[in-house]
Design a protein around this motif. Structure first.
Motif, short mmCIF file in Angstrom:
data_model
loop_
_atom_site.label_atom_id
_atom_site.label_comp_id
_atom_site.label_asym_id
_atom_site.label_seq_id
_atom_site.Cartn_x
_atom_site.Cartn_y
_atom_site.Cartn_z
N GLN A 30 -5.79 -0.38 12.17
CA GLN A 30 -5.18 -1.19 11.26
C GLN A 30 -3.96 -0.65 10.65
O GLN A 30 -2.85 -0.91 10.38
N SER A 33 -1.35 0.20 13.28
CA SER A 33 -0.38 -0.79 13.46
C SER A 33 0.73 -1.27 12.28
O SER A 33 1.66 -1.63 12.46
N ALA A 34 -0.03 -0.99 11.08
CA ALA A 34 1.03 -1.22 9.96
C ALA A 34 2.21 -0.30 9.89
O ALA A 34 3.27 -0.84 9.63
N TYR A 70 5.71 -10.17 4.74
CA TYR A 70 4.81 -10.00 5.82
C TYR A 70 4.45 -8.35 5.92
O TYR A 70 3.11 -7.92 5.98
N HIS A 71 5.27 -7.58 6.27
CA HIS A 71 4.87 -6.05 6.07
C HIS A 71 4.29 -5.55 4.81
O HIS A 71 3.48 -4.64 5.13
N GLU A 73 2.34 -7.21 2.89
CA GLU A 73 0.89 -7.67 2.92
C GLU A 73 0.18 -6.57 3.94
O GLU A 73 -1.08 -6.26 3.60
N ARG A 74 0.69 -6.35 5.13
CA ARG A 74 0.03 -5.69 6.06
C ARG A 74 0.03 -4.14 5.49
O ARG A 74 -1.19 -3.45 5.84
N GLU A 77 -2.98 -4.21 2.96
CA GLU A 77 -4.48 -4.20 3.70
C GLU A 77 -4.67 -2.83 4.29
O GLU A 77 -5.97 -2.29 4.34
N ALA A 78 -3.60 -2.13 4.62
CA ALA A 78 -3.76 -0.56 5.37
C ALA A 78 -4.14 0.35 4.23
O ALA A 78 -4.29 1.48 4.74
#
Length: 111
Positions: A30, A33-34, A70-71, A73-74, A77-78
């Motif tokens: 995760q 990926s972020a 979008y980014h 949020e990612r 989360e990371a």
């Protein structure tokens, strides 16, 4: 005419900790990926100067509001970014202000 709502406040960035990502095949996906997106890296660079609302982040990263959201949020989360405050636009709309969660990132490969 002065607004009754504060349009901008001084926010101290909480970026004082060190985040370590251990590449071992379990939870590192995760985070990596972020960070794999150039846009996400531009967002992180924009936040080095201090916390900002999404509109300012999108402008600094040269991307659309939707793509920035979008980014962000990612990245939240990371564990790289977090909401740090709420400001109000000139029209009185709430704007979430995001800041870096960490000042230093270490990627370590575990055997």
């Amino acid at each position: 005419m002065a607004s009754l709502l504060p349009t901008r406040q001084s926010v101290a960035s909480p970026a004082s900790t060190r985040k370590e990502v251990v590449v071992d095949g379990d939870d590192s996906g995760q985070a990596l990926s972020a960070l794999s997106s150039e846009t996400a890296r531009r967002i992180l660079a924009a936040l080095r100067d201090g916390p900002k609302p999404v509109s300012k982040i999108a402008s600094a990263a040269e991307t659309s509001l939707q793509n920035a959201r979008y980014h962000i949020e990612r990245l939240c989360e990371a564990g790289f970014v977090e909401p740090v405050d709420t400001w109000y636009s000139a029209k009185g709309r709430e704007m979430t202000v995001y800041g870096l969660l960490t000042a230093e990132l270490v990627i370590r490969f575990d055997s």
